[in-house]
Design a protein around this motif. Structure first.
Motif, PDB file in Angstrom:
ATOM      1  N   GLU A  67      -3.890   3.488   6.752  1.00 33.82           N
ATOM      2  CA  GLU A  67      -4.622   2.721   7.767  1.00 33.82           C
ATOM      3  C   GLU A  67      -5.906   3.425   8.158  1.00 33.82           C
ATOM      4  N   ALA A  68      -5.863   4.762   8.288  1.00 30.77           N
ATOM      5  CA  ALA A  68      -7.058   5.510   8.666  1.00 30.77           C
ATOM      6  C   ALA A  68      -8.151   5.349   7.622  1.00 30.77           C
ATOM      7  N   LEU A  69      -7.797   5.441   6.349  1.00 26.16           N
ATOM      8  CA  LEU A  69      -8.785   5.300   5.284  1.00 26.16           C
ATOM      9  C   LEU A  69      -9.435   3.914   5.299  1.00 26.16           C
ATOM     10  N   LEU A  70      -8.596   2.878   5.387  1.00 23.01           N
ATOM     11  CA  LEU A  70      -9.114   1.513   5.304  1.00 23.01           C
ATOM     12  C   LEU A  70      -9.873   1.096   6.559  1.00 23.01           C
ATOM     13  N   MET A  71      -9.421   1.550   7.727  1.00 23.01           N
ATOM     14  CA  MET A  71     -10.092   1.161   8.964  1.00 23.01           C
ATOM     15  C   MET A  71     -11.423   1.890   9.146  1.00 23.01           C
ATOM     16  N   VAL A  72     -11.476   3.149   8.734  1.00 21.10           N
ATOM     17  CA  VAL A  72     -12.692   3.935   8.948  1.00 21.10           C
ATOM     18  C   VAL A  72     -13.731   3.667   7.861  1.00 21.10           C
ATOM     19  N   ASN A  73     -13.265   3.557   6.611  1.00 21.94           N
ATOM     20  CA  ASN A  73     -14.218   3.502   5.510  1.00 21.94           C
ATOM     21  C   ASN A  73     -14.108   2.242   4.656  1.00 21.94           C
ATOM     22  N   GLY A  74     -13.201   1.341   5.007  1.00 20.50           N
ATOM     23  CA  GLY A  74     -13.040   0.120   4.236  1.00 20.50           C
ATOM     24  C   GLY A  74     -13.695  -1.070   4.908  1.00 20.50           C
ATOM     25  N   ARG A  75     -13.411  -2.240   4.388  1.00 18.62           N
ATOM     26  CA  ARG A  75     -13.932  -3.488   4.954  1.00 18.62           C
ATOM     27  C   ARG A  75     -12.880  -4.576   4.775  1.00 18.62           C
ATOM     28  N   ASP A  76     -13.144  -5.728   5.312  1.00 18.77           N
ATOM     29  CA  ASP A  76     -12.209  -6.837   5.223  1.00 18.77           C
ATOM     30  C   ASP A  76     -11.941  -7.157   3.753  1.00 18.77           C
ATOM     31  N   GLY A  77     -10.703  -6.979   3.321  1.00 19.80           N
ATOM     32  CA  GLY A  77     -10.349  -7.215   1.924  1.00 19.80           C
ATOM     33  C   GLY A  77     -10.161  -5.942   1.114  1.00 19.80           C
ATOM     34  N   SER A  78     -10.476  -4.777   1.691  1.00 23.44           N
ATOM     35  CA  SER A  78     -10.245  -3.511   0.991  1.00 23.44           C
ATOM     36  C   SER A  78      -8.744  -3.264   0.866  1.00 23.44           C
ATOM     37  N   TYR A  79      -8.331  -2.677  -0.264  1.00 28.96           N
ATOM     38  CA  TYR A  79      -6.902  -2.466  -0.470  1.00 28.96           C
ATOM     39  C   TYR A  79      -6.646  -1.188  -1.264  1.00 28.96           C
ATOM     40  N   LEU A  80      -5.428  -0.687  -1.125  1.00 25.99           N
ATOM     41  CA  LEU A  80      -4.948   0.435  -1.922  1.00 25.99           C
ATOM     42  C   LEU A  80      -3.443   0.305  -2.067  1.00 25.99           C
ATOM     43  N   LEU A  81      -2.925   0.899  -3.125  1.00 26.88           N
ATOM     44  CA  LEU A  81      -1.481   0.943  -3.335  1.00 26.88           C
ATOM     45  C   LEU A  81      -1.019   2.369  -3.095  1.00 26.88           C
ATOM     46  N   ARG A  82       0.026   2.521  -2.320  1.00 27.53           N
ATOM     47  CA  ARG A  82       0.575   3.849  -2.027  1.00 27.53           C
ATOM     48  C   ARG A  82       2.070   3.857  -2.314  1.00 27.53           C
ATOM     49  N   ARG A  83       2.570   5.016  -2.667  1.00 29.95           N
ATOM     50  CA  ARG A  83       4.013   5.136  -2.812  1.00 29.95           C
ATOM     51  C   ARG A  83       4.591   5.551  -1.482  1.00 29.95           C
ATOM     52  N   ARG A  84       5.584   4.838  -1.036  1.00 32.41           N
ATOM     53  CA  ARG A  84       6.211   5.132   0.243  1.00 32.41           C
ATOM     54  C   ARG A  84       6.904   6.485   0.149  1.00 32.41           C
ATOM     55  N   GLU A  85       6.604   7.345   1.083  1.00 32.72           N
ATOM     56  CA  GLU A  85       7.073   8.728   1.016  1.00 32.72           C
ATOM     57  C   GLU A  85       8.582   8.849   1.150  1.00 32.72           C
TER      58      GLU A  85
ATOM     59  N   GLY B  78       0.567 -13.974  11.428  1.00 29.53           N
ATOM     60  CA  GLY B  78      -0.774 -13.427  11.264  1.00 29.53           C
ATOM     61  C   GLY B  78      -1.647 -14.277  10.359  1.00 29.53           C
ATOM     62  N   ALA B  79      -2.876 -13.783  10.134  1.00 27.25           N
ATOM     63  CA  ALA B  79      -3.855 -14.504   9.339  1.00 27.25           C
ATOM     64  C   ALA B  79      -3.712 -14.164   7.863  1.00 27.25           C
ATOM     65  N   LEU B  80      -4.236 -15.037   7.003  1.00 28.94           N
ATOM     66  CA  LEU B  80      -4.256 -14.781   5.570  1.00 28.94           C
ATOM     67  C   LEU B  80      -5.298 -13.710   5.267  1.00 28.94           C
ATOM     68  N   VAL B  81      -5.058 -12.943   4.217  1.00 26.65           N
ATOM     69  CA  VAL B  81      -6.001 -11.903   3.832  1.00 26.65           C
ATOM     70  C   VAL B  81      -6.218 -11.981   2.326  1.00 26.65           C
ATOM     71  N   ARG B  82      -7.469 -11.845   1.919  1.00 28.37           N
ATOM     72  CA  ARG B  82      -7.831 -11.896   0.500  1.00 28.37           C
ATOM     73  C   ARG B  82      -7.993 -10.478  -0.046  1.00 28.37           C
ATOM     74  N   VAL B  83      -7.269 -10.161  -1.098  1.00 27.44           N
ATOM     75  CA  VAL B  83      -7.338  -8.835  -1.724  1.00 27.44           C
ATOM     76  C   VAL B  83      -8.593  -8.793  -2.592  1.00 27.44           C
ATOM     77  N   ARG B  84      -9.598  -7.983  -2.176  1.00 30.91           N
ATOM     78  CA  ARG B  84     -10.891  -8.058  -2.858  1.00 30.91           C
ATOM     79  C   ARG B  84     -11.440  -6.724  -3.342  1.00 30.91           C
ATOM     80  N   PHE B  85     -11.418  -5.696  -2.488  1.00 28.19           N
ATOM     81  CA  PHE B  85     -12.147  -4.478  -2.784  1.00 28.19           C
ATOM     82  C   PHE B  85     -11.189  -3.291  -2.935  1.00 28.19           C
ATOM     83  N   PRO B  86     -11.023  -2.788  -4.153  1.00 32.20           N
ATOM     84  CA  PRO B  86     -10.138  -1.621  -4.337  1.00 32.20           C
ATOM     85  C   PRO B  86     -10.724  -0.382  -3.669  1.00 32.20           C
ATOM     86  N   TYR B  87      -9.880   0.340  -2.943  1.00 30.35           N
ATOM     87  CA  TYR B  87     -10.326   1.570  -2.275  1.00 30.35           C
ATOM     88  C   TYR B  87      -9.884   2.749  -3.144  1.00 30.35           C
TER      89      TYR B  87
END
Length: 301
Positions: A80-98, A155-164
């Motif tokens: 969340e910190a990465l996407l909120m600080v340096n991303g934009r609407d539609g930015s995405y990343l895949l992470r492995r749950r710890e 919630g609202a729909l979100v479009r997966v657009r920009f890989p982070y």
């Protein structure tokens, strides 16, 4: 007849064993390459077990790492910190749950919050994501490349657009230390408490009861850290009001107003009454808000 059946099963077992052995040889290079990397590893990566599952796990993770939007083991807060600080609407990343092997989360920024969608790898079927199954990592990656539109029951729909990307260009220079003096004495590392609030973001439309004029109006709500803001519309940038959850004394369902899916936030000066479109959405809001309030209480002890 019995002998033929036993012989057939024996042949099948031998075939599977050979296949497992071949997978082991083929994946050795990928696994040793993973072992050389400096990022945290899990037993699924470091243990060269003889089971086919272990090798499949290493292969999946190694293939995922060929895509820049895969960040490996990463906490929900860090995503969340990465996407909120340096991303934009539609930015995405895949992470492995710890906390779980072979379980992933697709984090997608949606304006003022980050949504986390569960992704599971299943040996027999591949990636299970939403309403679809993707037999290979490449098939799943191609699906993301086609910018799917995602939405949960709330919630609202979100479009997966920009890989982070997991690697971002950084400067190599550092600030020189000119002044260096301790402002306290007698302190030890044991007396230091490190704490920051979780972003724990959420957003969506809720219907709110007015304070002076007792009418219900739909407002756009955003939750970040310990601030719950509401706006006249989703496109507005200036909130009508910001509620400080560190001052909230309670969050609970409300049945006093004879409306469904309602809950209230209790403050010393006022109680805010809110209604969601569904019981599930109301429950989601209550759970995250209660969690925030409980975090405040734990810190104050």
């Amino acid at each position: 007849m019995v002998f033929e059946l036993i012989q057939a099963r024996s042949t099948r077992f031998t075939t599977l064993s050979v296949r497992t052995f071949c997978l082991a040889i083929a994946s050795w290079g990928d696994l040793t390459e993973l072992l050389d990397q400096s990022e945290p590893v899990t037993p699924g990566h470091t243990s060269l077990k003889t089971s086919e599952f272990s090798f499949d796990m290493g292969n999946v993770d190694a293939e995922l790492r060929t895509f820049k939007w895969y960040h490996g083991p990463l906490s929900r807060h860090a995503a969340e910190a990465l996407l909120m600080v340096n991303g934009r609407d539609g930015s995405y990343l895949l992470r492995r749950r710890e906390e779980k092997d072979m379980s992933y989360a697709l984090a997608v920024r949606s304006k003022d919050s980050v949504k986390h969608f569960q992704v599971e790898w299943r040996d027999e079927a591949g990636f299970s994501f939403g309403l679809s199954t993707f037999p290979t990592v490449k098939a799943f990656a191609d699906h993301l490349a086609n910018e799917p539109l995602l939405g949960s029951e709330t919630g609202a729909l979100v479009r997966v657009r920009f890989p982070y990307p997991r690697e971002v260009a950084e400067p190599t220079f550092y600030d020189p230390v000119i002044v260096h003096t301790a402002l306290k004495s007698g302190q030890s590392s044991d007396s230091i408490s490190a704490h920051v609030p979780s972003l724990g973001s959420k957003e969506g439309f809720l219907t709110k009861l007015g304070n002076h004029v007792k009418t219900w109006k739909t407002r756009w709500f955003t939750l970040q850290r310990y601030e719950l803001k509401y706006f006249k519309d989703r496109q507005d940038t200036h909130p009508i009001k910001t509620l400080d959850l560190t001052q909230c004394t309670g969050v609970q369902f409300d049945y006093s107003l004879q409306r469904v899916n309602c809950f209230c936030l209790v403050f010393s000066e006022r109680t805010f009454y809110l209604c969601a479109k569904s019981a599930l959405e109301a429950d989601e809001w209550i759970r995250i808000l209660r969690w925030k309030v409980n975090q405040v209480r734990k810190q104050s002890k």
